[in-house]
Design an enzyme around this catalytic site. Structure first.
Site, PDB file in Angstrom:
ATOM      1  N   TRP A 100      28.543  43.265   5.838  1.00 29.15           N
ATOM      2  CA  TRP A 100      29.371  42.711   6.920  1.00 29.15           C
ATOM      3  C   TRP A 100      28.671  42.831   8.270  1.00 29.15           C
ATOM      4  N   SER A 117      40.137  35.373  18.844  1.00 35.03           N
ATOM      5  CA  SER A 117      40.414  36.711  19.377  1.00 35.03           C
ATOM      6  C   SER A 117      40.391  36.721  20.888  1.00 35.03           C
ATOM      7  N   HIS A 141      30.742  49.004  17.485  1.00 31.15           N
ATOM      8  CA  HIS A 141      31.466  50.248  17.675  1.00 31.15           C
ATOM      9  C   HIS A 141      32.781  50.055  18.417  1.00 31.15           C
ATOM     10  N   SER A 158      52.651  56.063  18.317  1.00 34.83           N
ATOM     11  CA  SER A 158      53.288  56.656  19.502  1.00 34.83           C
ATOM     12  C   SER A 158      54.706  56.169  19.694  1.00 34.83           C
ATOM     13  N   HIS A 180      24.842  55.402  17.275  1.00 31.76           N
ATOM     14  CA  HIS A 180      25.032  56.393  16.209  1.00 31.76           C
ATOM     15  C   HIS A 180      25.032  55.723  14.834  1.00 31.76           C
ATOM     16  N   THR A 219      40.471  61.748  21.518  1.00 33.12           N
ATOM     17  CA  THR A 219      41.227  61.518  20.286  1.00 33.12           C
ATOM     18  C   THR A 219      42.035  62.757  19.944  1.00 33.12           C
TER      19      THR A 219
HETATM   20  C1  HEA Z   1      39.022  47.033   7.357  1.00 33.20           C
HETATM   21  C2  HEA Z   1      39.614  47.485   6.419  1.00 33.20           C
HETATM   22  C3  HEA Z   1      39.253  47.775   5.001  1.00 33.20           C
HETATM   23  C4  HEA Z   1      40.197  47.980   4.037  1.00 33.20           C
HETATM   24  C5  HEA Z   1      41.695  47.911   4.205  1.00 33.20           C
HETATM   25  C6  HEA Z   1      39.473  48.270   2.838  1.00 33.20           C
HETATM   26  C7  HEA Z   1      40.106  48.539   1.617  1.00 33.20           C
HETATM   27  C8  HEA Z   1      39.450  48.923   0.461  1.00 33.20           C
HETATM   28  N1  HEA Z   1      38.089  49.065   0.293  1.00 33.20           N
HETATM   29 FE1  HEA Z   1      36.682  48.646   1.688  1.00 33.20          FE
HETATM   30  N2  HEA Z   1      35.266  48.243   3.081  1.00 33.20           N
HETATM   31  C9  HEA Z   1      35.492  47.866   4.383  1.00 33.20           C
HETATM   32  C10 HEA Z   1      36.719  47.760   5.002  1.00 33.20           C
HETATM   33  C11 HEA Z   1      37.951  47.924   4.378  1.00 33.20           C
HETATM   34  N3  HEA Z   1      38.117  48.240   3.062  1.00 33.20           N
HETATM   35  C12 HEA Z   1      34.240  47.614   5.050  1.00 33.20           C
HETATM   36  C13 HEA Z   1      34.058  47.193   6.507  1.00 33.20           C
HETATM   37  C14 HEA Z   1      33.240  47.847   4.103  1.00 33.20           C
HETATM   38  C15 HEA Z   1      31.729  47.746   4.296  1.00 33.20           C
HETATM   39  C16 HEA Z   1      31.227  46.448   3.802  1.00 33.20           C
HETATM   40  C17 HEA Z   1      29.729  46.421   3.813  1.00 33.20           C
HETATM   41  O1  HEA Z   1      29.102  47.365   3.289  1.00 33.20           O
HETATM   42  O2  HEA Z   1      29.188  45.466   4.348  1.00 33.20           O
HETATM   43  C18 HEA Z   1      33.914  48.250   2.883  1.00 33.20           C
HETATM   44  C19 HEA Z   1      33.241  48.599   1.702  1.00 33.20           C
HETATM   45  C20 HEA Z   1      33.875  49.090   0.562  1.00 33.20           C
HETATM   46  C21 HEA Z   1      33.198  49.660  -0.549  1.00 33.20           C
HETATM   47  C22 HEA Z   1      31.696  49.897  -0.646  1.00 33.20           C
HETATM   48  C23 HEA Z   1      31.049  48.726  -1.261  1.00 33.20           C
HETATM   49  C24 HEA Z   1      29.570  48.929  -1.334  1.00 33.20           C
HETATM   50  O3  HEA Z   1      28.996  49.641  -0.522  1.00 33.20           O
HETATM   51  O4  HEA Z   1      28.994  48.307  -2.232  1.00 33.20           O
HETATM   52  C25 HEA Z   1      34.151  49.994  -1.471  1.00 33.20           C
HETATM   53  C26 HEA Z   1      33.866  50.621  -2.763  1.00 33.20           C
HETATM   54  O5  HEA Z   1      34.655  51.195  -3.375  1.00 33.20           O
HETATM   55  C27 HEA Z   1      35.423  49.629  -0.923  1.00 33.20           C
HETATM   56  C28 HEA Z   1      36.655  49.798  -1.544  1.00 33.20           C
HETATM   57  C29 HEA Z   1      37.887  49.497  -0.970  1.00 33.20           C
HETATM   58  C30 HEA Z   1      39.157  49.631  -1.669  1.00 33.20           C
HETATM   59  C31 HEA Z   1      39.340  50.070  -3.085  1.00 33.20           C
HETATM   60  C32 HEA Z   1      40.119  49.259  -0.758  1.00 33.20           C
HETATM   61  C33 HEA Z   1      41.620  49.234  -1.014  1.00 33.20           C
HETATM   62  O6  HEA Z   1      42.269  49.950  -0.013  1.00 33.20           O
HETATM   63  C34 HEA Z   1      42.135  47.824  -1.128  1.00 33.20           C
HETATM   64  C35 HEA Z   1      43.574  47.816  -1.555  1.00 33.20           C
HETATM   65  C36 HEA Z   1      44.189  46.447  -1.633  1.00 33.20           C
HETATM   66  C37 HEA Z   1      44.326  45.709  -2.754  1.00 33.20           C
HETATM   67  C38 HEA Z   1      43.774  46.198  -4.028  1.00 33.20           C
HETATM   68  C39 HEA Z   1      44.956  44.343  -2.738  1.00 33.20           C
HETATM   69  C40 HEA Z   1      46.302  44.237  -3.335  1.00 33.20           C
HETATM   70  C41 HEA Z   1      46.341  43.937  -4.772  1.00 33.20           C
HETATM   71  C42 HEA Z   1      46.347  42.699  -5.361  1.00 33.20           C
HETATM   72  C43 HEA Z   1      46.163  41.454  -4.583  1.00 33.20           C
HETATM   73  C44 HEA Z   1      46.583  42.461  -6.799  1.00 33.20           C
HETATM   74  C45 HEA Z   1      45.607  42.951  -7.760  1.00 33.20           C
HETATM   75  C46 HEA Z   1      45.778  44.406  -8.006  1.00 33.20           C
HETATM   76  C47 HEA Z   1      45.813  45.013  -9.198  1.00 33.20           C
HETATM   77  C48 HEA Z   1      45.888  44.283 -10.482  1.00 33.20           C
HETATM   78  C49 HEA Z   1      45.817  46.505  -9.251  1.00 33.20           C
HETATM   79  N4  HEA Z   1      35.227  49.083   0.318  1.00 33.20           N
HETATM   80  C1  HEA Z   2      39.143  52.540  12.752  1.00 32.69           C
HETATM   81  C2  HEA Z   2      37.899  52.652  12.661  1.00 32.69           C
HETATM   82  C3  HEA Z   2      37.036  53.831  13.000  1.00 32.69           C
HETATM   83  C4  HEA Z   2      37.299  54.938  13.788  1.00 32.69           C
HETATM   84  C5  HEA Z   2      38.545  55.271  14.561  1.00 32.69           C
HETATM   85  C6  HEA Z   2      36.101  55.732  13.752  1.00 32.69           C
HETATM   86  C7  HEA Z   2      35.966  56.932  14.448  1.00 32.69           C
HETATM   87  C8  HEA Z   2      34.788  57.657  14.542  1.00 32.69           C
HETATM   88  N1  HEA Z   2      33.615  57.387  13.893  1.00 32.69           N
HETATM   89 FE1  HEA Z   2      33.299  55.859  12.553  1.00 32.69          FE
HETATM   90  N2  HEA Z   2      32.903  54.201  11.485  1.00 32.69           N
HETATM   91  C9  HEA Z   2      33.767  53.172  11.218  1.00 32.69           C
HETATM   92  C10 HEA Z   2      35.070  53.065  11.655  1.00 32.69           C
HETATM   93  C11 HEA Z   2      35.687  53.993  12.498  1.00 32.69           C
HETATM   94  N3  HEA Z   2      35.152  55.147  12.963  1.00 32.69           N
HETATM   95  C12 HEA Z   2      33.144  52.183  10.384  1.00 32.69           C
HETATM   96  C13 HEA Z   2      33.781  50.903   9.877  1.00 32.69           C
HETATM   97  C14 HEA Z   2      31.846  52.647  10.143  1.00 32.69           C
HETATM   98  C15 HEA Z   2      30.761  52.034   9.263  1.00 32.69           C
HETATM   99  C16 HEA Z   2      30.240  50.735   9.676  1.00 32.69           C
HETATM  100  C17 HEA Z   2      29.226  50.264   8.683  1.00 32.69           C
HETATM  101  O1  HEA Z   2      28.109  50.785   8.699  1.00 32.69           O
HETATM  102  O2  HEA Z   2      29.551  49.377   7.870  1.00 32.69           O
HETATM  103  C18 HEA Z   2      31.729  53.902  10.876  1.00 32.69           C
HETATM  104  C19 HEA Z   2      30.557  54.650  10.905  1.00 32.69           C
HETATM  105  C20 HEA Z   2      30.378  55.760  11.708  1.00 32.69           C
HETATM  106  C21 HEA Z   2      29.114  56.373  11.947  1.00 32.69           C
HETATM  107  C22 HEA Z   2      27.764  55.906  11.402  1.00 32.69           C
HETATM  108  C23 HEA Z   2      27.546  56.425  10.045  1.00 32.69           C
HETATM  109  C24 HEA Z   2      26.330  55.873   9.445  1.00 32.69           C
HETATM  110  O3  HEA Z   2      26.289  54.674   9.152  1.00 32.69           O
HETATM  111  O4  HEA Z   2      25.398  56.644   9.262  1.00 32.69           O
HETATM  112  C25 HEA Z   2      29.338  57.454  12.782  1.00 32.69           C
HETATM  113  C26 HEA Z   2      28.291  58.361  13.289  1.00 32.69           C
HETATM  114  O5  HEA Z   2      28.389  58.933  14.279  1.00 32.69           O
HETATM  115  C27 HEA Z   2      30.759  57.459  13.072  1.00 32.69           C
HETATM  116  C28 HEA Z   2      31.381  58.390  13.903  1.00 32.69           C
HETATM  117  C29 HEA Z   2      32.719  58.306  14.294  1.00 32.69           C
HETATM  118  C30 HEA Z   2      33.343  59.257  15.218  1.00 32.69           C
HETATM  119  C31 HEA Z   2      32.695  60.443  15.853  1.00 32.69           C
HETATM  120  C32 HEA Z   2      34.632  58.822  15.374  1.00 32.69           C
HETATM  121  C33 HEA Z   2      35.659  59.458  16.282  1.00 32.69           C
HETATM  122  O6  HEA Z   2      36.331  58.487  17.031  1.00 32.69           O
HETATM  123  C34 HEA Z   2      36.651  60.300  15.538  1.00 32.69           C
HETATM  124  C35 HEA Z   2      37.458  61.151  16.479  1.00 32.69           C
HETATM  125  C36 HEA Z   2      38.575  61.918  15.809  1.00 32.69           C
HETATM  126  C37 HEA Z   2      38.577  63.226  15.488  1.00 32.69           C
HETATM  127  C38 HEA Z   2      37.396  64.094  15.728  1.00 32.69           C
HETATM  128  C39 HEA Z   2      39.750  63.866  14.794  1.00 32.69           C
HETATM  129  C40 HEA Z   2      40.869  64.346  15.676  1.00 32.69           C
HETATM  130  C41 HEA Z   2      40.475  65.303  16.725  1.00 32.69           C
HETATM  131  C42 HEA Z   2      40.962  66.564  16.842  1.00 32.69           C
HETATM  132  C43 HEA Z   2      41.987  67.103  15.926  1.00 32.69           C
HETATM  133  C44 HEA Z   2      40.510  67.341  18.008  1.00 32.69           C
HETATM  134  C45 HEA Z   2      39.768  68.597  17.729  1.00 32.69           C
HETATM  135  C46 HEA Z   2      38.463  68.348  17.124  1.00 32.69           C
HETATM  136  C47 HEA Z   2      37.305  68.878  17.506  1.00 32.69           C
HETATM  137  C48 HEA Z   2      37.072  69.556  18.803  1.00 32.69           C
HETATM  138  C49 HEA Z   2      36.159  68.831  16.584  1.00 32.69           C
HETATM  139  N4  HEA Z   2      31.364  56.435  12.402  1.00 32.69           N
HETATM  140 CU   LIG Z   3      30.630  53.629  15.531  1.00 34.56          CU
END
Ligand code: HEA
Ligand code: HEA
Ligand SMILES: [Cu+2]
Ligand code: CUA
Lengths: 294, 362, 544
Positions: C151, C179, C262, C277, C311, C337
């Site tokens: 993606w 958007s 990010h 909230s 990061h 956070t």
């Molecule tokens: C933004 C939101 C989001 C959400 C909601 C989900 C939801 C889920 N994701 Fe997703 N996932 C991503 C965002 C998200 N993901 C992203 C950004 C990546 C990275 C892509 C990349 O690497 O480029 C990723 C990658 C990713 C991987 C890694 C793939 C890889 O690296 O090769 C996997 C593997 O298990 C996975 C699993 C799942 C599963 C099991 C759910 C489940 O929560 C889904 C649940 C929902 C359903 C299952 C649908 C409802 C059911 C039906 C319509 C009927 C059929 C059902 C049955 C018969 C049981 N996701």
């Molecule tokens: C909703 C989406 C979401 C959110 C909210 C976050 C939140 C955060 N993410 Fe995440 N992140 C993703 C979605 C998200 N991320 C996705 C999709 C990827 C993968 C993309 C891809 O490669 O495909 C990713 C990947 C990703 C990476 C890269 C990993 C890698 O590819 O190697 C890192 C590294 O720093 C990171 C860090 C963080 C941090 C520090 C936060 C922080 O915001 C979290 C802050 C929250 C807390 C820490 C908990 C609550 C805090 C407390 C209770 C306070 C007390 C705590 C302390 C003092 C320790 N994220």
């Molecule tokens: Cu990030």
């Protein structure tokens, strides 16, 4: 018209009744992306889809704007609606700024990091003949790391870009004169200065087109001229396109002025177009220094 | 699927933690990870302990009456400052390791690793063994097991034809680059992971403290065979290393073919079969039948065409999904093309000599 | 009559609910030509649910293939397409539009506005999603198959993709335009259309978080558009932005992408914070603790989100100073956070809590999201990230924050505001089944992925060494269970509500809920607040 408001009264906030324009516009854009995606991959029908889509889209926009202007002129827009338009235009321009930021960012990255890195000691393993200089052509060095770029000459700031800078700056001034005329309710003066502004805009675009022909024909500077050509053409090209769009806005505003739209107090359409024009102007100054001079 | 045992130097069954460290950096990282885990778990338990206490105590069904407070500057400041301090401590704990990981100076041995779709190339650039270079590809039989959904073996998907060999207790600098798209070179036991970026070089280093076999895989999505370009590093004692360098050098000298030599068809076919198995069989299959978008070679019009340049051109320059194979030697290319022209049902009797390839390269 | 779909056919009209409002347009025109924020919100929500299903089915395909080592069902290229399209569809099709749907429905109600500021543009924002989604899904049927570059669409792999890549790029341009227009609409609505007395610092937090989210969107969507435009010109028009042979740099793509990427992840979580909230105070029967600091914390997260992008790129080979800077900056985000987490718990503290489904999902959110936040923090630490980058640990991290964060908050919101939308109460028993089922299966699916990642299993792998088998099998079982729970949710919670089956909802179903949305009948009438309401001093009640 808003359902609850009796005729002839400005509603507190105008909410339009159902409209087919949005769906049509979306459909037009669907044809556009479908066509464009296929055309660049060699499918000939793509261009027809693209053209049809543009037609649908542009005509929809035309009718849409006509409706909006009609609503505005019939007094349905309150002060608040006016403020909404101001906010929206400002945020739209902000989004455009960020779009250009991506390309300026690319230029910055290429010049400050990528090119020097490609030419440093470590990278001689890969590119023994490459010398890190910008623009990526200079005597004794290959024009690009892999030497795949035909030699080209660069586009200096002199004379056309400088002339264009003057043109745009002047057009900013003439636009401001027109604005003051609108405020002073001197309509014919405003129209005159607007047409002058438009003419300056056309001249700018014309010079730009000439510059591109010159680049391709005489300098051998092309889109494919390595990173220099890439950043040069995409930055100036997107800017030129924005000038073109801004110019169309100015034309429509001028036509509206001639139709008697706008009052000294209320002329957001005018101001929106003017803001856009100034934005285009500022981007140009950035280009002028970063692309042509540095 | 078949059960497997733990693989020393590779993953263990149901492993819960990072790999057993074999370098200082790797053990530093393991300690850092434990530290983070402990801090996070403590905070987590504390925070959610409070929450669950509240959930049990302050529920309506137990007659709790809502209090009225909704602000307290002191508390707010406290829970901003304390996490801030914790976070800074965390950062400082990691800083030394970050700096150490980046210090690639004074290496005993420098090796360039190049990512190809889909194999690794190793070139010993500096230090003992300078000049050695070879390709390292996944074992074809394992690739076939994968296709047949019959995985087997402790080292399933990790077995390569030529492992990278390095001496123990020496600082090894790995320079990464790539030929086509981005790959990443990783060996978890050494805590090394470095993107291999086409057109650029990056470096990383390790000093293995134990001998043995260590495994890793390509970790940057690089196309369809991304899961099939493993890394196998053999860490050996200094004496073994010196012996290995000697034998490898001799092997290379023997292999250095003279592209002007003329070969017989049989010689070329025997040689070509090996080249085919190491490079082409992954996609085109050992029986030349291809799969899906991958063209079958058995019976292929291009392969059987009397104009040899057609096939030579495609093999040299690639086409669509087919990579360019310029990196193979002229003799290897001549051999493999001759092989395909005569293998399976393609009994064309055509012969392609290294000289033909040399000519086509121009 | 709002979101209540008639029992038989969607285009037929249910007159029973409609007698008080004769202005509502009828039939398909009502939806296609809509200018009503509630109708458009409904369309957004249904669209995003459909996308969740498609993305979910793709996820299940991924999990099915990974159930056992070896290639059982799909070839690796198709597998990569699944991964890519799963990510794209979930991010751009499911989560983001769902939050926009919430914004459409709730923001005008919460701030006492008659509609969105630009009602027609609002509809355009929605209808643009349809061509975009169509193109994305259709790309599976194009020669060469759907995009398979992840993606994140890293160059130069994208340069090798077939024609579907261009379709994907154009689709993302269109979604970006949607958007941006949606965000402008939301910002302008919030800034300009609040009822008198609804000062910014009295606004519900959901409006605040969306205001800040919309700002993020406008700042970063154009940057994404720029990045993929460069990909497009590199593919077709001979430029060399990402090709070193011509002086470009593939890493440059990553910088531009993550400058968008990010903030994007916070775009997907900030509105979720807003929903939570609203819910926690309602069920704790106590005002939200630290309103002001909540606003400031949200703003700080947004600002910090612009300076942490690299990061994601620790292993691309940055200088030491770069790694250190991005490590410290990233870790700082834990502070604001944390403030939010603590505020929510302080809100619960000495409240008088009940645990209806919205509250359960909100608490589930707190608990599981925080786990995801902590793994984020662990990833933020550069040396550890170098071990974990591009392994399943990262997959575990982001599903904890995205599924247990964003998606849970969305569920919580549906249960909380659903009665207002449809005029019908959901079944509490079914809601609880949905919650507990989801919570358990979610953890069964994604918790083992932490171990897989620590043990070094790379992501985007169609096949894996045998030692990883058991945890993968477990994750697959969990995924199917989780999927079934969502089907259950749709069939047994959503559908009955949309058909108007169930107990009629009172105007304010939650004892201590606050806000203007509870000052109007359930279901919300077609038009609301056509003239601005007079508000009391707290701006939560209409007094005239
Ligand atoms: C933004 C939101 C989001 C959400 C909601 C989900 C939801 C889920 N994701 Fe997703 N996932 C991503 C965002 C998200 N993901 C992203 C950004 C990546 C990275 C892509 C990349 O690497 O480029 C990723 C990658 C990713 C991987 C890694 C793939 C890889 O690296 O090769 C996997 C593997 O298990 C996975 C699993 C799942 C599963 C099991 C759910 C489940 O929560 C889904 C649940 C929902 C359903 C299952 C649908 C409802 C059911 C039906 C319509 C009927 C059929 C059902 C049955 C018969 C049981 N996701
Ligand atoms: C909703 C989406 C979401 C959110 C909210 C976050 C939140 C955060 N993410 Fe995440 N992140 C993703 C979605 C998200 N991320 C996705 C999709 C990827 C993968 C993309 C891809 O490669 O495909 C990713 C990947 C990703 C990476 C890269 C990993 C890698 O590819 O190697 C890192 C590294 O720093 C990171 C860090 C963080 C941090 C520090 C936060 C922080 O915001 C979290 C802050 C929250 C807390 C820490 C908990 C609550 C805090 C407390 C209770 C306070 C007390 C705590 C302390 C003092 C320790 N994220
Ligand atoms: Cu990030
Ligand atoms: Cu090479 Cu992944």
């Amino acid at each position: 018209m808003s359902a609850a408001t009796p005729q002839g009264v400005t509603p507190y906030y105008f909410v339009p009744s159902p409209s087919r324009h949005p769906a049509m516009a979306a459909f037009g854009l669907f044809l556009v992306i479908l066509g464009a995606g296929q055309w660049i991959n060699g499918a000939d029908w793509g261009k027809w889809s693209l053209a049809a889509g543009l037609l649908v889209w542009l005509s929809t926009l035309y009718f849409w704007f006509r409706d909006a202007i009609g609503e505005s002129e019939s007094g349905l827009y309150s002060e608040r609606v006016d403020a909404s338009y101001r906010w929206s235009m400002s945020w739209f321009i902000f989004s455009e700024v960020m779009f250009f930021a991506a390309f300026f960012g690319a230029l910055y990255w290429a010049r400050v990091f990528a090119i020097p890195m490609l030419g440093d000691l470590d990278h001689q393993v890969l590119w023994p003949d490459f010398r890190a200089v910008w623009p990526s052509v200079s005597p004794g060095a290959t024009a690009s790391p892999a030497d795949i770029v035909e030699p080209f000459r660069i586009m200096g700031p002199w004379p056309i870009p400088t002339i264009n800078t003057c043109i745009l700056l002047t057009s900013g001034a003439t636009l401001t004169i027109a604005h003051h005329a609108v405020i002073a309710n001197e309509r014919s003066k405003a129209i005159l200065w607007m047409w002058i502004t438009v003419a300056l805009g056309i001249t700018f675009v014309g010079f730009q087109a000439y510059e591109y022909i010159h680049a391709y024909r005489d300098l051998n500077l092309k889109l494919s001229s390595g990173i220099y050509g890439s950043t040069f053409f995409l930055l100036t090209g997107f800017h030129g396109f924005h000038v073109f769009v801004g110019m169309l806005m100015l034309v429509f505003i001028t036509l509206r002025l001639m139709k008697g739209h706008f009052t000294p107090e209320r002329h957001f359409g005018f101001e929106g177009a003017a803001w856009y024009w100034h934005f285009v102007d500022v981007v140009w100054l950035g280009l002028y220094f970063l692309v042509y001079w540095l | 699927a078949a059960a497997a045992g733990d693989l020393p130097g590779g993953p263990k069954n149901n492993q819960l933690d990072l790999h057993d460290p074999v370098t200082r950096i790797a053990s530093d990282i393991q300690v850092l990870h434990y530290f983070m885990l402990v801090v996070c778990v403590v905070i987590f338990v504390a925070v959610f302990g409070v929450m669950f206490y509240s959930i049990f105590k302050h529920r309506k069904s137990r007659g709790a009456k809502p209090a009225n407070f909704h602000e307290s500057v002191i508390v707010e400041i406290a829970w901003t400052i304390v996490p801030f301090a914790i976070v800074i401590v965390m950062g400082m704990a990691a800083t030394r390791t970050v700096v150490a990981m980046k210090d690639t100076s004074n290496a005993d041995l420098t090796i360039k690793t190049t990512g190809y779709q889909w194999k690794w190339g190793y070139d010993y650039l500096k230090g003992e063994g300078e000049g050695i270079g070879f390709m390292s590809t996944l074992d074809v039989s394992q690739r076939l097991l994968s296709d047949q959904a019959k995985p087997a073996g402790d080292n399933y998907l990790l077995k390569v034809d030529n492992p990278l060999v390095v001496p123990v207790n020496k600082k090894i600098r790995i320079i990464t680059t790539a030929n086509d798209v981005i790959h990443a070179w990783m060996v978890p036991a050494f805590a090394v992971k470095q993107d291999a970026i086409p057109g650029f070089v990056r470096d990383a280093w390790f000093r293995a403290e134990k001998t043995g076999d260590f495994y890793g895989q390509c970790v940057e999505l690089c196309g369809k065979e991304h899961a099939y370009m493993p890394i196998h590093v053999k860490v050996v004692s200094q004496a073994e290393y010196t012996a290995w360098v000697d034998s490898k050098k001799k092997e290379i000298a023997a292999k250095a073919d003279d592209p002007s030599k003329t070969w017989t068809l049989d010689e070329l076919i025997t040689r070509g079969q090996k080249v085919y198995a190491a490079n082409c069989a992954v996609c085109h299959k050992p029986d030349g039948s291809g799969a899906g978008p991958i063209k079958a070679l058995d019976g292929s019009a291009v392969v059987k065409d009397a104009d040899k340049l057609k096939e030579i051109g495609i093999v040299l320059n690639g086409k669509g999904g087919m990579p360019a194979w310029k990196t193979l030697s002229d003799t290897e290319l001549a051999a493999v093309i001759s092989y395909t022209k005569n293998a399976w049902s393609n009994k064309t009797n055509q012969i392609v000599q290294p000289a033909d390839v040399v000519a086509a390269r121009k | 009559m709002s979101a209540v779909l008639p029992p038989h056919a969607a285009h037929d009209h249910d007159h029973a609910h409609d007698h008080h409002d004769h202005h509502a347009p009828h039939g398909w025109r009502r939806w296609l030509f809509a200018t009503n924020h509630k109708d458009i919100g409904t369309m957004y929500l249904l669209f995003s649910f459909a996308m969740l299903m498609i993305g979910g089915v793709l996820a299940l395909c991924i999990r099915a293939e990974l159930f056992q080592p070896g290639l059982q069902f799909f070839n690796p290229e198709l597998f990569n397409s699944f991964t890519t399209m799963h990510g794209l569809i979930m991010v751009f099709g499911a989560i983001m539009p769902a939050f926009v749907g919430f914004a459409n429905w709730m923001i005008p109600l919460q701030i006492g506005a008659s509609d969105m500021a630009f009602a027609r543009m609002n509809n355009l924002s929605f209808w643009l999603l349809i061509p975009a989604a169509t193109m994305l899904v259709a790309s599976f049927f194009m020669p060469g198959g759907a995009p398979a570059a992840g993606w994140t669409l890293y160059a130069p792999l994208t340069l090798q993709m077939g024609p579907s890549m261009d379709a994907g790029i154009f689709a993302m341009h269109i979604m970006g335009a949607s958007s941006i227009m949606g965000s402008i609409n939301i910002i302008v609505t919030i800034l300009n259309m609040r009822a008198p007395g609804m000062t910014l610092m009295k606004m519900p937090l959901f409006a605040w978080t969306w205001l800040i989210t919309a700002y993020l969107l406008i700042a970063v969507m154009p940057v994404l558009a720029g990045a993929i435009t460069m990909t497009l010109t590199d593919r077709h028009f001979g430029t060399s932005f990402f090709s070193p042979a011509g002086g470009g740099d593939p890493v440059m793509y990553q910088h531009i992408f993550w400058f968008f990427g990010h903030p994007e992840v916070y775009i997907m979580i900030l509105p979720a914070f807003g929903i939570v909230s609203a819910i926690i105070p309602a069920f704790a029967r106590k005002r939200l603790f630290g309103y002001t600091s909540m606003v400031y914390a949200t703003a700080s997260i947004a600002i910090l989100s612009f300076i942490v992008w690299a990061h994601h790129m620790y292993v691309t080979g940055m200088p030491v100073t770069g790694q250190l800077f991005f490590m410290y900056a990233t870790m700082l985000i834990a502070v604001p956070t944390g403030v939010k987490i603590f505020n929510w718990i302080a809100t619960m503290w000495r409240g008088s809590m009940t645990f209806e489904t919205p509250m359960l999902f909100a608490i589930g959110f707190l608990f599981v999201f925080t786990m995801g936040g902590f793994t984020g923090l662990i990833l933020a630490m550069a040396p550890i990230d170098i071990q974990l980058q591009d392994t399943y640990y990262v997959v575990a991290h982001f599903h904890y924050v995205l599924v247990a964060g964003s998606l849970y908050a969305l569920f919580a919101g549906v249960y909380y505001w659903g009665p207002k939308w449809t005029g019908v109460m959901y079944s509490e028993v079914r809601g609880k089944i949905h919650f507990w089922g989801s919570l358990i299966f979610f953890n069964v699916t994604f918790f083992p992925m932490h171990f897989l990642g620590l043990a070094g299993m790379p992501r985007r792998y169609a096949d894996y060494p045998l030692q990883f088998t058991d945890f993968n099998a477990l994750a697959t079982i969990g995924a199917f269970g989780f999927g079934l729970m969502q089907v259950y949710f749709f069939l047994f919670v959503c559908v009955p509500m949309m058909r108007g089956k169930g107990e009629p909802a009172p105007q304010k179903p939650w004892e201590a809920a606050e806000g203007l949305e509870w000052e109007i009948p359930s279901p919300a009438p077609f038009h609301t607040f056509e003239t601005p309401p007079k508000l009391d001093a707290t701006a939560t009640k209409v007094i005239g």
